[in-house]
Each structure stands twice: as C-alpha cells, then as structure tokens.
Design a protein around this motif. Structure first.
Motif, mmCIF file in Angstrom:
data_model
loop_
_atom_site.group_PDB
_atom_site.id
_atom_site.type_symbol
_atom_site.label_atom_id
_atom_site.label_comp_id
_atom_site.label_asym_id
_atom_site.label_seq_id
_atom_site.Cartn_x
_atom_site.Cartn_y
_atom_site.Cartn_z
ATOM 1 N N LYS A 33 27.381 12.878 -76.636
ATOM 2 C CA LYS A 33 27.646 11.452 -76.401
ATOM 3 C C LYS A 33 27.296 10.999 -74.980
ATOM 4 O O LYS A 33 27.411 9.818 -74.667
ATOM 5 C CB LYS A 33 29.131 11.160 -76.664
ATOM 6 N N ILE A 34 26.883 11.930 -74.145
ATOM 7 C CA ILE A 34 26.587 11.597 -72.748
ATOM 8 C C ILE A 34 25.134 11.135 -72.621
ATOM 9 O O ILE A 34 24.219 11.782 -73.114
ATOM 10 C CB ILE A 34 26.810 12.826 -71.828
ATOM 11 N N MET A 43 32.602 10.386 -69.184
ATOM 12 C CA MET A 43 32.971 11.147 -67.992
ATOM 13 C C MET A 43 33.918 10.344 -67.103
ATOM 14 O O MET A 43 34.922 10.857 -66.621
ATOM 15 C CB MET A 43 31.704 11.527 -67.215
ATOM 16 N N ILE A 44 33.619 9.087 -66.918
ATOM 17 C CA ILE A 44 34.464 8.229 -66.065
ATOM 18 C C ILE A 44 35.849 8.060 -66.685
ATOM 19 O O ILE A 44 36.866 8.095 -65.982
ATOM 20 C CB ILE A 44 33.781 6.873 -65.819
ATOM 21 N N ASN A 45 35.901 7.892 -68.011
ATOM 22 C CA ASN A 45 37.198 7.760 -68.685
ATOM 23 C C ASN A 45 38.046 9.013 -68.505
ATOM 24 O O ASN A 45 39.250 8.925 -68.252
ATOM 25 C CB ASN A 45 37.004 7.464 -70.172
ATOM 26 N N ILE A 46 37.430 10.178 -68.642
ATOM 27 C CA ILE A 46 38.171 11.442 -68.460
ATOM 28 C C ILE A 46 38.639 11.569 -67.013
ATOM 29 O O ILE A 46 39.776 11.965 -66.749
ATOM 30 C CB ILE A 46 37.307 12.651 -68.883
ATOM 31 N N GLN A 47 37.798 11.207 -66.068
ATOM 32 C CA GLN A 47 38.154 11.296 -64.647
ATOM 33 C C GLN A 47 39.313 10.367 -64.288
ATOM 34 O O GLN A 47 40.163 10.709 -63.468
ATOM 35 C CB GLN A 47 36.945 10.952 -63.770
ATOM 36 N N GLN A 83 40.458 13.745 -56.213
ATOM 37 C CA GLN A 83 39.068 13.997 -55.834
ATOM 38 C C GLN A 83 38.561 15.298 -56.452
ATOM 39 O O GLN A 83 37.464 15.343 -57.001
ATOM 40 C CB GLN A 83 38.971 14.031 -54.300
ATOM 41 N N LYS A 84 39.378 16.354 -56.406
ATOM 42 C CA LYS A 84 38.977 17.650 -56.975
ATOM 43 C C LYS A 84 38.850 17.566 -58.499
ATOM 44 O O LYS A 84 37.969 18.191 -59.086
ATOM 45 C CB LYS A 84 39.985 18.735 -56.604
ATOM 46 N N PHE A 85 39.740 16.800 -59.126
ATOM 47 C CA PHE A 85 39.675 16.643 -60.578
ATOM 48 C C PHE A 85 38.389 15.925 -60.979
ATOM 49 O O PHE A 85 37.696 16.330 -61.916
ATOM 50 C CB PHE A 85 40.901 15.879 -61.088
ATOM 51 N N SER A 86 38.055 14.864 -60.267
ATOM 52 C CA SER A 86 36.837 14.116 -60.542
ATOM 53 C C SER A 86 35.608 15.013 -60.368
ATOM 54 O O SER A 86 34.693 15.007 -61.197
ATOM 55 C CB SER A 86 36.753 12.910 -59.612
ATOM 56 N N ARG A 129 31.838 20.098 -64.762
ATOM 57 C CA ARG A 129 32.080 20.732 -66.066
ATOM 58 C C ARG A 129 31.177 20.143 -67.141
ATOM 59 O O ARG A 129 30.671 20.859 -68.017
ATOM 60 C CB ARG A 129 33.559 20.559 -66.469
ATOM 61 N N ILE A 130 30.961 18.851 -67.085
ATOM 62 C CA ILE A 130 30.126 18.203 -68.094
ATOM 63 C C ILE A 130 28.643 18.292 -67.716
ATOM 64 O O ILE A 130 27.808 18.615 -68.559
ATOM 65 C CB ILE A 130 30.577 16.741 -68.294
ATOM 66 N N THR A 131 28.322 18.048 -66.473
ATOM 67 C CA THR A 131 26.923 18.056 -66.052
ATOM 68 C C THR A 131 26.316 19.456 -66.151
ATOM 69 O O THR A 131 25.203 19.628 -66.638
ATOM 70 C CB THR A 131 26.785 17.531 -64.608
#
Length: 195
Positions: free
Chosen positions: A105-106, A116-120, A152-155, A161-163
């Motif tokens: 879906k990316i 990705m932004i929603n998860i972050q 910041q670390k989570f983002s 993780r996705i990229t």
C-alpha cells in the motif's frame, strides 16, 4: 485546627455565660460596668474572623492539593498510554505485517506516504493535552525531553522499518534502542503512580 476552634468556642461561651449571669459582680465583687465591652466585642470579632480564615484556607488548600495530584496522575496516564501504544506498533510491525499488508500500500514515489505517517503519529494523538500539562507545570523538563526523544526515535524506527523492510541490520538496532527507552520511561511512570 480543631483544637483552635474548640478553645475559641469554649472561651466565647465561657465569657458569654459569665456576662449573662453577672458572676464577676456576684461572687468576685467586680463591677462589670467598668469593663470595656466594645473592646471585648471587637476581640471576639477578630477571633471569629481569624478562625474562619484558617478554616477556609485549609479547605481550599486541601482542594488545590487534590486538584494538582489529579493533574499529575492524568499526565502520567497519558504518557504511559503513549509509550504502550508505541510498544504495540513495534510488535505489530513484524515481518508478515510489513511485507504483506503495508508495503503493497506504500507509494514509494510519494514524499509523505499516508500509512507511514499515520503509524508514526497514532501513539502521539494526545500530544496537545500533554503539551497543555507541560505549560501547566505538571510534566517536568526531563519527562517532556524523554517524550520528545521517544517520539523522534519512534518516527525514525517506523520510517526505517518500512523503507528498509528487507534490511533488519538497519532497523533492528533502532528497535532495540527504542524499546529500551520506552521500558525505562514506563518504569519511571509506574514508580510515580505508586507514590
């Protein structure tokens, strides 16, 4: 405080009874007409005002203490909830979830992939409330510094993780560091809540 109220009440009742029964004149031979009753009434008024002030101050002070304690507990609960949601997403972003459900879906050509932004952002949905509590002084400088560091670390972890979904040597160290930081902060919050 109860002792002050009791002593003041006994004193007022005692003087009133002495005056009413005219005991100083009858038994001690004192002439009550020589007493300055205006001074006596003024003194009683001052005592009453002081007692009322002490009672009111203590009641309001107790309410303010409860209110501040409630704010502290709410800030701790909000931050703990945020960290627990970060842990949830870290566990959710396993190999199967990322490769089968997220990667297809990316749009890697997009500069802002929505998923990705929603998860972050999802674990930090209460950030507005948390920042209000920071302004109110309920959250310390150290707590908000840790919060922003974890954010910041989570983002960064989610992005990597996705990229780089097929390169665990890139995202696994980030995951371990993030999990460690979250664990430390949750322990601190649990300690604060228990106090």
């Amino acid at each position: 405080m109860k002792k002050t109220i009791t002593i003041s009440s006994i004193l007022i009742i005692g003087i009133t009874i002495l005056d009413y029964m005219n005991l100083p004149s009858s038994f001690l031979g004192l002439k009550t007409s020589n007493m300055n009753w205006d001074f006596y009434m003024g003194s009683l008024n001052v005592i009453a005002v002081v007692v009322l002030y002490v009672i009111t101050y203590n009641v309001l002070d107790q309410r303010e203490i409860k209110k501040e304690k409630n704010k502290n507990e709410i800030s701790a609960i909000l931050m703990k909830n945020c960290y627990e949601e970060c842990n949830y997403y870290i566990k959710m972003l396993n190999k199967e979830m990322v490769e089968k459900h997220i990667i297809p879906k990316i749009d890697f050509n997009s500069t802002n992939p929505t998923i990705m932004i929603n998860i972050q952002n999802d674990p930090f949905k209460n950030e507005g409330i948390i920042m209000d509590l920071v302004k109110d002084g309920q959250i310390t400088k150290q707590q908000i510094t840790s919060y922003l560091n974890i954010k910041q670390k989570f983002s960064q972890y989610v992005t990597m993780r996705i990229t780089f979904f097929d390169a665990p040597y890139i995202y696994e160290p980030l995951k371990e560091e993030l999990s460690h930081l979250i664990s430390i902060e949750i322990k601190k919050i649990n300690y604060l809540i228990q106090e």
